[in-house]
Write an enzyme that holds these catalytic residues in place. Structure first.
Site, mmCIF file in Angstrom:
data_model
loop_
_atom_site.group_PDB
_atom_site.id
_atom_site.type_symbol
_atom_site.label_atom_id
_atom_site.label_comp_id
_atom_site.label_asym_id
_atom_site.label_seq_id
_atom_site.Cartn_x
_atom_site.Cartn_y
_atom_site.Cartn_z
ATOM 1 N N HIS A 91 5.012 16.533 -4.992
ATOM 2 C CA HIS A 91 6.382 16.121 -4.694
ATOM 3 C C HIS A 91 6.635 17.064 -3.840
ATOM 4 C CE1 HIS A 91 7.691 19.594 -6.907
ATOM 5 N NE2 HIS A 91 7.406 19.219 -7.933
ATOM 6 N N HIS A 139 6.131 21.002 -3.777
ATOM 7 C CA HIS A 139 4.853 21.239 -3.628
ATOM 8 C C HIS A 139 4.584 21.331 -2.068
ATOM 9 C CE1 HIS A 139 3.989 19.481 -7.531
ATOM 10 N NE2 HIS A 139 3.881 20.634 -7.968
ATOM 11 N N CYS A 176 2.950 27.835 -24.221
ATOM 12 C CA CYS A 176 3.558 26.680 -23.636
ATOM 13 C C CYS A 176 2.679 25.867 -22.764
ATOM 14 C CB CYS A 176 4.989 26.783 -22.904
ATOM 15 S SG CYS A 176 5.601 25.179 -22.264
ATOM 16 N N CYS A 223 3.793 25.434 -19.266
ATOM 17 C CA CYS A 223 3.840 26.603 -18.242
ATOM 18 C C CYS A 223 2.362 27.055 -18.152
ATOM 19 C CB CYS A 223 4.544 27.795 -18.969
ATOM 20 S SG CYS A 223 6.158 27.531 -18.734
ATOM 21 N N CYS A 274 10.036 25.619 -25.452
ATOM 22 C CA CYS A 274 9.911 26.315 -24.160
ATOM 23 C C CYS A 274 11.302 26.369 -23.393
ATOM 24 C CB CYS A 274 9.016 26.182 -23.453
ATOM 25 S SG CYS A 274 9.061 26.512 -21.569
ATOM 26 N N HIS A 291 10.285 24.100 -20.230
ATOM 27 C CA HIS A 291 10.065 22.725 -20.295
ATOM 28 C C HIS A 291 10.721 21.980 -21.426
ATOM 29 C CE1 HIS A 291 6.709 24.097 -17.825
ATOM 30 N NE2 HIS A 291 6.603 22.916 -17.455
ATOM 31 N N LYS A 333 16.445 22.188 -10.064
ATOM 32 C CA LYS A 333 15.200 22.129 -9.655
ATOM 33 C C LYS A 333 14.289 21.123 -9.628
ATOM 34 C CE LYS A 333 10.603 24.564 -10.001
ATOM 35 N NZ LYS A 333 9.650 24.757 -10.839
ATOM 36 N N LYS A 365 8.822 16.583 -11.259
ATOM 37 C CA LYS A 365 8.617 15.116 -11.960
ATOM 38 C C LYS A 365 8.941 14.923 -13.176
ATOM 39 C CE LYS A 365 5.555 12.550 -10.164
ATOM 40 N NZ LYS A 365 5.891 11.299 -9.378
HETATM 41 N N1 MSP Z 1 -1.449 26.139 -10.586
HETATM 42 C C1 MSP Z 1 -0.273 27.009 -10.792
HETATM 43 C C2 MSP Z 1 -0.473 28.098 -9.506
HETATM 44 C C3 MSP Z 1 -1.815 28.649 -9.638
HETATM 45 S S1 MSP Z 1 -1.922 29.767 -8.251
HETATM 46 C C4 MSP Z 1 -3.170 30.891 -8.502
HETATM 47 C C5 MSP Z 1 1.011 26.097 -10.402
HETATM 48 N N2 MSP Z 1 0.659 24.937 -9.853
HETATM 49 S S2 MSP Z 1 1.893 24.136 -9.818
HETATM 50 O O1 MSP Z 1 1.307 22.729 -9.145
HETATM 51 O O2 MSP Z 1 2.768 23.847 -10.936
HETATM 52 O O3 MSP Z 1 2.927 24.637 -8.799
HETATM 53 C C6 MSP Z 1 2.616 25.047 -7.586
HETATM 54 C C7 MSP Z 1 3.635 25.602 -6.602
HETATM 55 O O4 MSP Z 1 4.921 24.526 -6.238
HETATM 56 C C8 MSP Z 1 4.466 26.644 -7.245
HETATM 57 O O5 MSP Z 1 4.297 27.802 -6.290
HETATM 58 C C9 MSP Z 1 5.911 26.274 -7.610
HETATM 59 O O6 MSP Z 1 6.795 27.140 -7.566
HETATM 60 C C10 MSP Z 1 6.000 25.196 -6.536
HETATM 61 N N3 MSP Z 1 7.080 24.078 -6.973
HETATM 62 C C11 MSP Z 1 7.015 23.244 -7.927
HETATM 63 N N4 MSP Z 1 8.243 22.827 -7.866
HETATM 64 C C12 MSP Z 1 8.927 23.311 -6.908
HETATM 65 C C13 MSP Z 1 10.106 23.002 -6.441
HETATM 66 N N5 MSP Z 1 11.202 22.217 -6.838
HETATM 67 N N6 MSP Z 1 10.717 23.533 -5.216
HETATM 68 C C14 MSP Z 1 9.933 24.568 -4.516
HETATM 69 N N7 MSP Z 1 8.394 24.849 -5.074
HETATM 70 C C15 MSP Z 1 8.334 24.313 -6.443
HETATM 71 O O7 MSP Z 1 2.080 26.757 -10.784
#
Ligand code: MSP
Length: 526
Positions: A21, A24, A130, A133, A155, A158, A306, A309
Site C-alpha cells: 500500500h 510501504h 503476536c 507483529c 495485541c 492488531h 494509520k 490493509k
Molecule cells: N518485515 C518487517 C520489516 C523487517 S526489516 C528487517 C515489516 N514489514 S512490513 O511490510 O510490515 O512494513 C514495512 C514498512 O512499511 C515498515 O517500515 C512500516 O513502518 C511501513 N509502513 C507500514 N504501514 C505504514 C503506514 N501507514 N505509513 C508509513 N509507513 C508504514 O515490518
C-alpha cells in the site's frame, strides 16, 4: 569498512503476506530520493530493498490459500513487490529475499558464530506472541478484547488475540548489551533519529533489557538453527540480517560488505525499536560495526488513522500513480510530510499540490521559458548581456538554494530540501513576471536585454531541474532533453547544480511536464 564518502542505505524488507500500500511505497520513495541525491553528489551509493518471507504470518496466509509458503512468496514477489519498484520508480541496487540462498548462508554463519562465542543458550520460554507483529509481548502490551474477542487478551496494535507460548527455545543474551547500547545512544546522539523516536528507545532500554527468544519449534517455515534442526530462527533475527547478507557477509566474497557497511536504515517508527535495540546488540555480539543511523519516519494516516490493509484503509500506490504519475507521487509524499512526522493523505491535498506546485509552479515555468526562447530566438540560446541586480539575485539564489538543499538532504530532511528548491521556482516565476520578456520582445532595441532575461531564467530552470531530479526523475529528464542539455540528468552533480550555464539550443516541450488531470480518481478512501 567504508569511509565518509560511501552512502549505503536500506529500506525495511517487506512482509509478503499481502500486497503493498502507499505506506510501504512511502518508505521506498524516501530511501530512493536520498539515494539518488547522494549518487548525484558523487558518493559511493547503494540502495538495498527486499522482502521478508519467513515466519508464521506468511505461513498462515499461504495455508489459507492452499499453497506452500515458498510458492506464495514467489507469487507475491513477482506479482506485487517487484512491480511496486516500477510503479514508484525506485532505482535500487539490489533486492534481497530472505529465502535467497545467499541470505540463508550468511544467517547460518552469523548464528553459529554467536553460538560458538557463548551469546546463545537454550532455555524455557513462557509468554505471549503476536503473529500480526511477529513479536513477543509483555503483559503491558496487551489490552482486553472486544466483540468476538471479548474475555481474551489482544495485541494493542492488531486487536487480535495473542498466542500463549510455553516452549524450550534458544535465547540471545541481549541483556548483556544494555549498557553498551545506552553508551552508543549517548556518544552518538544521531544514531537514532528523529528525536522523538530516540527518546522513546532510550527510555525503553533504560527500563532494562531481557534476553530474546530467537527460535521456534512448533512450525518449520524459517531458517534452521544450524546446531538443532528442530528449531527455526525467529523471523526478526532472520530479517535484520538481510542488511549484511545482501552485502556478502558470510560468503567468500565480502568486498561489498567491507566497502559499504555500515549502512543507514530508513524504517517506519513502529519498527525502529527492532533496528535500534536488537540489531545493534546482535552486531556488537558478532564484533561488527553498528549501523550508521536508524531513521524512523512517521506514518501515513488516512482519515487520521494509520493506514493499513487490515483496517481496510489501504490504498494501492497505482491508484495514485495511474492518475498523477510516479513523479507526482514521489513529490507529494516527500514535500507534504515532514520526514519523521506522521502525515495525513487526502485526494484533495494531492490534487491541490499537483495543480499549484507542479503544473502551475514548475511545469508552467519550464514551458514558458522554453517556448519564449523558441519564439524569440528560434530555439537558439542567445548570448547574455551585462547582468542587472535582478539577474545577479537569481544567480545568487540558485547557488544558495543548491547549498541549502544539499545540506537538508544530508540532515535527512528531504521535505526541507524540496521547499528550498521551490524558493527558486517561485523566484523565477516572479522574475519573469517582473522582467516581462514579452514586452521586451516588442522593441528591437531591447533585444540584448531580452536575451539576458531568458538566459538567466534558463540557467535557473536548469538548476531547478537538477535539484529535483532525484524526486522527479521522469519529468526532469524530459525537461533536460528539451533545454538542450545532453545525456542523463542523473549524471549531473547535484551539489553544483547552480553552475549549469545553459546549452546552445532548446527543443520545444512536446507536452507539458505535468499534464492536466482530466478525471479525478475515486475518492472513497479518503
Ligand atoms: N518485515 C518487517 C520489516 C523487517 S526489516 C528487517 C515489516 N514489514 S512490513 O511490510 O510490515 O512494513 C514495512 C514498512 O512499511 C515498515 O517500515 C512500516 O513502518 C511501513 N509502513 C507500514 N504501514 C505504514 C503506514 N501507514 N505509513 C508509513 N509507513 C508504514 O515490518
Amino acid at each position: 569498512m567504508s569511509d565518509g564518502s560511501s552512502f549505503s542505505i536500506t529500506t525495511p524488507i517487506f512482509y509478503v503476506n499481502d500486497v503493498p500500500h502507499i505506506g510501504h511505497a512511502y518508505t521506498e520513495v524516501a530511501a530512493d530520493v536520498l539515494a539518488r541525491w547522494h549518487r548525484q553528489r558523487g558518493d559511493d551509493t547503494w540502495l538495498l530493498t527486499g522482502t521478508d518471507e519467513h515466519g508464521q504470518k506468511i505461513l498462515r496466509t499461504a495455508s489459507a490459500n492452499d499453497v506452500t509458503p515458498k510458492e506464495w512468496a514467489d507469487r507475491l514477489v513477482t506479482d506485487a513487490w517487484k512491480p511496486l519498484l516500477d510503479t514508484v520508480d525506485i532505482a535500487n541496487d539490489d533486492f534481497i529475499r530472505t529465502t535467497d540462498e545467499r541470505h540463508e548462508r550468511g544467517v547460518t554463519a552469523f548464528l553459529q558464530k554467536l553460538y560458538d562465542d557463548g551469546f546463545i543458550y537454550a532455555g524455557e520460554f513462557e509468554g505471549f506472541y503476536c503473529v500480526g507483529c511477529e513479536e513477543y509481548k509483555q503483559p503491558s502490551d496487551l489490552v482486553a478484547g472486544t466483540g468476538a474477542y471479548e474475555g481474551q487478551q489482544v495485541c494493542a496494535i492488531h486487536s487480535i488475540p495473542v498466542e500463549v507460548l510455553a516452549e524450550r527455545n534458544y535465547f540471545f543474551r541481549m541483556s548483556d548489551f544494555e549498557q553498551r547500547l545506552l553508551d552508543l545512544y549517548e556518544s552518538n546522539p544521531e544514531f537514532i533519529q528523529p528525536e522523538s523516536v530516540r527518546n522513546e528507545i532510550v527510555s525503553f532500554v533504560k527500563q532494562g533489557l531481557r534476553d530474546l527468544s530467537i527460535s521456534r519449534s512448533s512450525f518449520d517455515w524459517g531458517i534452521q538453527i544450524p546446531w538443532d534442526h528442530d528449531h527455526v530462527l525467529y523471523v526478526w533475527f532472520d530479517a535484520l540480517l538481510n542488511y549484511v547478507t545482501a552485502l556478502g557477509y558470510g560468503s567468500d566474497d565480502d568486498e561489498a560488505f567491507q566497502r559499504l557497511w555500515p549502512s543507514v536504515h530508513i524504517v517506519g517508527k513502529d519498527i525502529a525499536r527492532f533496528h535500534a535495540v536488537i540489531w545493534p546488540a546482535m552486531l556488537m555480539a558478532a564484533g561488527l560495526p553498528v549501523p550508521k543511523r536508524v531513521f524512523g519516519h512517521g506514518w501515513l494516516l488516512v482519515g487520521g488513522e494509520k493506514m493499513s490493509k487490515s483496517k481496510l484503509t489501504g490504498i494501492a500506490p497505482s491508484e495514485i500513480t495511474d492518475t498523477f504519475g510516479s513523479d507526482a507521487f514521489r513529490y507529494y509524499f516527500l514535500r507534504a510530510i515532514t520526514f519523521g512526522q506522521d502525515g495525513n493523505f487526502s485526494w484533495e491535498d494531492i490534487s491541490a499540490r499537483y495543480q499549484a506546485e507542479l503544473a502551475n509552479g514548475f511545469g508552467n515555468l519550464a514551458s514558458r521559458i522554453v517556448a519564449m526562447i523558441g519564439r524569440y530566438f528560434d530555439g537558439v540560446v542567445p548570448a547574455a548581456g551585462a547582468p542587472t541586480d535582478a539577474d545577479a539575485a537569481i544567480d545568487a539564489l540558485a547557488k544558495s538554494v543548491t547549498e541549502r538543499a544539499d545540506a537538508a538532504v544530508g540532515d535527512f530532511a528531504p521535505h526541507d530540501a524540496i521547499a528550498t528548491v521551490w524558493e527558486l521556482v517561485d523566484a523565477l516565476n516572479g522574475y519573469i513576471t517582473e522582467q516581462e520578456p514579452w514586452a521586451l520582445a516588442k522593441d528591437d532595441a531591447k533585444r540584448e536585454r531580452l536575451a539576458t532575461v531568458l538566459v538567466t531564467a534558463l540557467r535557473g530552470l536548469g538548476t531547478v531541474a537538477v535539484l529535483v531530479s532525484p524526486v522527479m526523475p521522469k519529468a526532469t529528464q524530459k525537461l533536460w532533453a528539451s533545454i538542450g542539455a545532453g545525456g542523463s540528468i542523473a549524471e549531473q552533480r547535484i551539489d553544483r547544480a547552480w553552475e549549469w550555464q545553459g546549452a546552445a539550443q532548446v527543443v520545444p516541450l512536446e507536452s507539458g511536464l505535468f499534464p492536466r488531470i482530466e478525471q479525478q480518481p475515486e475518492q472513497g478512501a479518503a
